[in-house]
Design an enzyme around this catalytic site. Structure first.
Site, PDB file in Angstrom:
ATOM      1  N   SER A  45       0.803  -1.227   0.000  1.00 40.01           N
ATOM      2  CA  SER A  45       0.000   0.000   0.000  1.00 40.01           C
ATOM      3  C   SER A  45       0.832   1.272   0.000  1.00 40.01           C
ATOM      4  CB  SER A  45      -0.931   0.016   1.222  1.00 40.01           C
ATOM      5  OG  SER A  45      -1.715  -1.150   1.281  1.00 40.01           O
ATOM      6  N   ILE A  47       1.821   2.708   2.623  1.00 40.13           N
ATOM      7  CA  ILE A  47       1.357   3.495   3.771  1.00 40.13           C
ATOM      8  C   ILE A  47       2.409   3.473   4.876  1.00 40.13           C
ATOM      9  CG2 ILE A  47      -0.487   3.845   5.440  1.00 40.13           C
ATOM     10  CD1 ILE A  47      -1.333   4.015   2.475  1.00 40.13           C
ATOM     11  N   HIS A  49       2.373   3.755   8.448  1.00 47.08           N
ATOM     12  CA  HIS A  49       1.324   3.654   9.460  1.00 47.08           C
ATOM     13  C   HIS A  49       1.691   4.420  10.730  1.00 47.08           C
ATOM     14  CE1 HIS A  49      -1.066   0.667   7.302  1.00 47.08           C
ATOM     15  NE2 HIS A  49       0.072   0.062   6.968  1.00 47.08           N
ATOM     16  N   LYS A 249      -5.610  -4.976   7.863  1.00 46.49           N
ATOM     17  CA  LYS A 249      -6.171  -3.638   8.056  1.00 46.49           C
ATOM     18  C   LYS A 249      -7.340  -3.357   7.124  1.00 46.49           C
ATOM     19  CE  LYS A 249      -1.830  -1.815   9.882  1.00 46.49           C
ATOM     20  NZ  LYS A 249      -1.109  -3.086   9.874  1.00 46.49           N
ATOM     21  N   ARG A 310       2.316 -10.891   1.557  1.00 47.74           N
ATOM     22  CA  ARG A 310       2.864 -10.547   2.870  1.00 47.74           C
ATOM     23  C   ARG A 310       3.376 -11.820   3.551  1.00 47.74           C
ATOM     24  NH1 ARG A 310      -2.706  -7.620   3.863  1.00 47.74           N
ATOM     25  NH2 ARG A 310      -3.074  -8.778   1.945  1.00 47.74           N
ATOM     26  N   CYS A 396       8.430   9.632 -21.850  1.00 46.06           N
ATOM     27  CA  CYS A 396       7.090   9.277 -21.363  1.00 46.06           C
ATOM     28  C   CYS A 396       6.255  10.548 -21.287  1.00 46.06           C
ATOM     29  CB  CYS A 396       7.182   8.609 -19.993  1.00 46.06           C
ATOM     30  SG  CYS A 396       5.585   8.250 -19.241  1.00 46.06           S
ATOM     31  N   CYS A 398       2.970  10.755 -20.552  1.00 43.50           N
ATOM     32  CA  CYS A 398       1.984  10.742 -19.463  1.00 43.50           C
ATOM     33  C   CYS A 398       2.566  11.282 -18.155  1.00 43.50           C
ATOM     34  CB  CYS A 398       1.468   9.326 -19.241  1.00 43.50           C
ATOM     35  SG  CYS A 398       0.630   8.572 -20.642  1.00 43.50           S
ATOM     36  N   CYS A 438       5.815   4.970 -24.414  1.00 40.78           N
ATOM     37  CA  CYS A 438       7.209   5.081 -23.972  1.00 40.78           C
ATOM     38  C   CYS A 438       7.927   3.745 -23.894  1.00 40.78           C
ATOM     39  CB  CYS A 438       7.294   5.785 -22.621  1.00 40.78           C
ATOM     40  SG  CYS A 438       6.541   4.875 -21.253  1.00 40.78           S
TER      41      CYS A 438
END
Length: 478
Positions: A45, A47, A49, A249, A310, A396, A398, A438
């Site tokens: 993710s 993240i 935490h 989570k 994981r 590239c 984009c 690209c």
């Protein structure tokens, strides 16, 4: 003879390598893949935490909070990309409100700052696009987002610049303890090291078993994700969680560091540690569940899906241990919040090495700074796809990636051996067209750099060349 050999070039191994490069040591890092961050470290993710989810007194709780507070300084030094944007855990009924209160109290015990319980009305004021069904939320100001693979790349570039040796395509096959060192046999030969650090992620139980420690078991827990375009990022300003379950989570909605919107992950225990496939049914479930939090996203804006495994172990907490076999430090089951905790894990490993007798003398030539590869473009940037100046020649369209940025990523001390390796370093191929424009241009630059034919340049790894894929296609037709 190495002083320290680290097995695994994911986020944990890379943090340890970089931390140890502060000292006058002979260090190598082994990884079986073609690039760093090819396991769970690139497929998560992203993240950072806050630290309220983990049981007080566990390694997870301790190291998550410590690691979280290290990110800002690391980003100042290594420029991998980190933003502290805060997170919310949503409740939809009285039972989940009670869970929020428990998480709040748990976070306070763990020393997490910036925690706040708010009602549904306040939640919708802060995040106008969340569901009308939300009854309350737990806010954590200290949560953030990062680009996980760029973090690993930056750490390893800096470690190599400070003297660490990185050995890719070195899969460990045997680990034998001798009187004062380990003999490590890989697919590329044999080497010796006084200390070994097992940071092999999903394969850490296999490495431990090579040393005779057979009671560890990793069960891969696959999480699938959906990545939406930047046009959808207005829907969430912060990381938005649902109440966690026993498996993790839960499904989140979050802006990524680079401004996309991401949904996921689910949690499914599987048998094959290398299976990172996605499937339509699961992705549909992720989208439906994410709509409980933020109902308004447009699935026509989905760019891609991906999955990561994981490394969930059969132990109650993470194992970070040097006591069972002298001079071998095992890191077993470093699942979420492993990304967040990884800088603090590295500090703990350094202490364990010292306690085991490794003499640490400061490296007087250590350089903490690493320049970024991706350069922000000003509003008056005049790049074109035909410009003769590499700094203005767009490869590239984009993501506004220039030829100069791609050439720069080749000269950072880490092998860049595939089109996807360039993508992870520069974002070429991560935009709306997903590399249609690209991809061939990146392949041509790689072929020139590596002095190879374009059809022999891998897309992902050494078995994913155009030539190899064409061969497999022909075989299927026979």
């Amino acid at each position: 003879m190495y002083d320290v050999c680290i097995i695994g070039a994911g986020v944990v191994g890379a943090n340890i390598a970089r931390e140890l490069s502060r000292y006058q040591l002979n260090i190598c890092v082994l990884d079986r893949e073609d690039d760093v961050s090819c396991g769970c470290s690139k497929a998560n993710s992203g993240i950072v935490h806050g630290g309220y989810s983990d049981k007080p007194g566990t390694l997870k709780a301790e190291l998550c909070v410590k690691g979280n507070r290290m990110y800002a300084q690391l980003d100042e030094e290594l420029h991998f990309g980190y933003r502290e944007i805060g997170s919310y855990v949503l409740s939809f009924d009285q039972e989940s409100l009670a869970t929020l209160r428990r998480l709040f109290e748990q976070g306070q015990q763990n020393g997490v700052g910036g925690l706040e319980l708010i009602d549904g009305e306040e939640m919708r004021r802060r995040e106008p696009h969340v569901s009308a069904e939300v009854t309350g939320a737990l806010y954590c100001a200290q949560a953030g987002v990062t680009s996980p693979y760029e973090f690993v790349i930056a750490l390893m570039e800096n470690a190599v610049a400070n003297g660490v040796e990185l050995k890719l395509r070195h899969e460990v096959r045997q680990l034998e303890k001798r009187s004062d060192h380990f003999l490590i046999t890989t697919t590329q030969g044999t080497l010796s090291s006084r200390y070994v650090i097992n940071a092999a992620g999903a394969h850490s139980d296999n490495i431990a078993a090579m040393a005779g420690l057979t009671d560890y078991q990793i069960t891969p827990r696959r999480g699938q994700y959906l990545l939406l375009s930047k046009a959808q990022n207005y829907l969430a300003n912060s990381v938005i969680f649902q109440v966690p379950t026993a498996l993790g989570k839960g499904i989140l909605v979050t802006p990524t560091y680079h401004g996309n919107l991401m949904l996921g992950p689910n949690a499914e225990e599987i048998d094959d540690k290398n299976d990172v496939s996605t499937d339509e049914e699961t992705l549909r479930f992720i989208a439906q569940t994410a709509r409980l939090s933020v109902p308004g996203f447009d699935m026509r804006q989905a760019l891609t899906s991906f999955a990561g495994n994981r490394p969930v172990s059969n132990q109650k907490d993470w194992v970070i241990d040097a006591s069972r076999l002298p001079d071998l430090i095992n890191l077993i089951g470093i699942d979420s919040p492993g990304l967040t905790s990884s800088p603090a894990i590295a500090l703990k490993v350094v202490t364990l090495l010292q306690d085991s007798g490794l003499h640490l003398e400061a490296n007087p030539n250590f350089q903490a700074q690493r320049a970024p590869i991706i350069r922000p473009k000003s509003e008056d940037f005049q790049g074109t796809t035909t410009h003769s100046d590499p700094a203005l020649h767009l490869i590239c369209r984009c993501e506004n990636v220039t030829e100069a940025e791609i050439l720069d990523c080749f000269r950072r001390g880490l092998p860049v051996l595939s089109v996807d390796a360039v993508k992870r370093r520069t974002r070429a191929g991560m935009g709306l067209c997903q590399g249609t424009f690209c991809g061939p241009r990146v392949r041509a630059l790689l072929a020139q750099e590596l002095q190879m034919k374009e059809e022999d340049i891998p897309q992902r790894g050494h078995s994913s060349t155009l030539a190899e894929r064409a061969r497999k296609t022909q075989l299927k037709k026979l």
